[in-house]
Design a protein around this motif. Structure first.
Motif, short mmCIF file in Angstrom:
data_model
loop_
_atom_site.label_atom_id
_atom_site.label_comp_id
_atom_site.label_asym_id
_atom_site.label_seq_id
_atom_site.Cartn_x
_atom_site.Cartn_y
_atom_site.Cartn_z
N LYS A 89 41.68 47.83 44.18
CA LYS A 89 41.14 48.25 42.88
C LYS A 89 41.31 47.15 41.86
O LYS A 89 40.44 46.90 41.02
CB LYS A 89 41.82 49.53 42.40
CG LYS A 89 41.25 50.09 41.10
CD LYS A 89 41.91 51.41 40.74
CE LYS A 89 41.30 51.97 39.46
NZ LYS A 89 41.96 53.27 39.08
N ARG A 90 42.44 46.46 41.93
CA ARG A 90 42.71 45.38 40.99
C ARG A 90 41.79 44.18 41.26
O ARG A 90 41.40 43.46 40.34
CB ARG A 90 44.17 44.95 41.05
CG ARG A 90 45.13 46.04 40.59
CD ARG A 90 46.58 45.60 40.70
NE ARG A 90 46.88 44.60 39.68
CZ ARG A 90 47.16 44.87 38.42
NH1 ARG A 90 47.17 46.12 38.01
NH2 ARG A 90 47.43 43.90 37.57
N ILE A 91 41.43 43.98 42.53
CA ILE A 91 40.46 42.92 42.86
C ILE A 91 39.10 43.25 42.24
O ILE A 91 38.47 42.42 41.60
CB ILE A 91 40.30 42.76 44.39
CG1 ILE A 91 41.59 42.22 45.00
CG2 ILE A 91 39.13 41.82 44.71
CD1 ILE A 91 41.54 42.14 46.51
N SER A 92 38.66 44.49 42.44
CA SER A 92 37.33 44.89 41.97
C SER A 92 37.22 44.94 40.46
O SER A 92 36.14 44.81 39.89
CB SER A 92 36.95 46.25 42.55
OG SER A 92 37.84 47.26 42.09
N SER A 93 38.38 45.12 39.77
CA SER A 93 38.35 45.22 38.30
C SER A 93 38.43 43.87 37.62
O SER A 93 38.26 43.77 36.41
CB SER A 93 39.51 46.11 37.81
OG SER A 93 40.76 45.51 38.10
N ARG A 94 38.70 42.81 38.42
CA ARG A 94 38.76 41.48 37.82
C ARG A 94 37.37 40.99 37.47
O ARG A 94 36.43 41.16 38.24
CB ARG A 94 39.44 40.49 38.80
CG ARG A 94 40.94 40.61 38.84
CD ARG A 94 41.55 39.56 39.76
NE ARG A 94 41.00 38.23 39.55
CZ ARG A 94 41.29 37.46 38.51
NH1 ARG A 94 42.12 37.87 37.58
NH2 ARG A 94 40.77 36.26 38.39
#
Length: 237
Positions: free
Chosen positions: A230-235
């Motif tokens: 999720k943190r990858i996709s929100s970057r």
């Protein structure tokens, strides 16, 4: 004692302009975040391999080689999750090796503090990086210009590769250095445990260990991976 149960899934990701298909295995039960670091290492490796393959198809070669440790004198940010894993690696070392490693950490820490670079407050990342590199402090894990914990090296180390001549990497301003455009997946580990301080220099690991938080929550392995993804996709980008 029953063996710990694990869950396996195949991830299919689009990271930047790269397509990555990678199997990942993590503990099924509730664990500390550090327990899924090996799975995150594998995922970052898969992204880097995809970038290397794309580069090779374009006829460009990576110039990094064993024994070239210039990049191991750069400011190396590590997250709390990776730091907890590395402390476990250190604790498992033989006594003689551990003593030598602690001496290198102490030397690095003293130099960083003497230069006034121990605190990030009020400084841009670039300013910190240039100031740190100018000190010429080798990573405490560097031995004979090679990483002594290569299989356990931090995620950001895995993402740093260059195609320019190796000797340029030692330049104070990194002039002419051409990094491989690898998506910085490693940054998704920062704040994974909702910590206030997202990273600190690896060379201060043993200093951090003296006051490190002991209140880490437990989640299932798949939940930790989902948080990471999720943190990858929100970057941005």
């Amino acid at each position: 004692m029953a063996a710990e149960a694990h869950s396996t899934a195949t991830l299919r990701l689009s990271v930047g302009d790269l397509k990555v298909v990678h199997p990942i295995t993590v503990p099924s039960g509730s664990v500390r975040a550090a327990a899924v670091v090996p799975a995150l290492q594998g995922l970052v490796n898969a992204v880097v391999t995809a970038a290397e393959t794309k580069l090779g198809e374009a006829g460009t070669e990576i110039s990094c080689r064993k024994g070239c440790g210039a990049c191991c004198r750069q400011l190396l940010p590590v997250s709390r999750t990776e730091a907890e894993r590395l402390l476990g690696v250190i604790e498992a070392m033989p006594a003689k090796r551990l003593r030598a490693l602690k001496e290198r950490f102490a030397t690095a820490s003293a130099a960083i503090k003497a230069a006034g670079l121990a605190e990030k407050a009020g400084r841009a990342d670039r300013e910190l990086s240039v100031g740190y590199f100018a000190l010429g402090i080798p990573c405490p894990f560097l031995e004979e210009e090679s990483c002594s914990i290569h299989p356990e090296r931090p995620l950001v180390c895995r993402e740093y590769l260059v195609t320019s001549p190796a000797e340029l990497c030692a330049g104070p301003q990194q002039d002419g250095v051409t990094p491989v455009p690898v998506p910085k997946v490693s940054m998704a580990a920062r704040g994974l445990q909702d910590e206030r301080e997202s990273w600190f220099p690896l060379a201060l690991l043993l200093d951090w260990a003296k006051t490190r938080p002991r209140d880490g929550v437990k989640r299932t392995g798949p939940e930790w991976v989902q948080r990471f993804l999720k943190r990858i996709s929100s970057r941005p980008g």
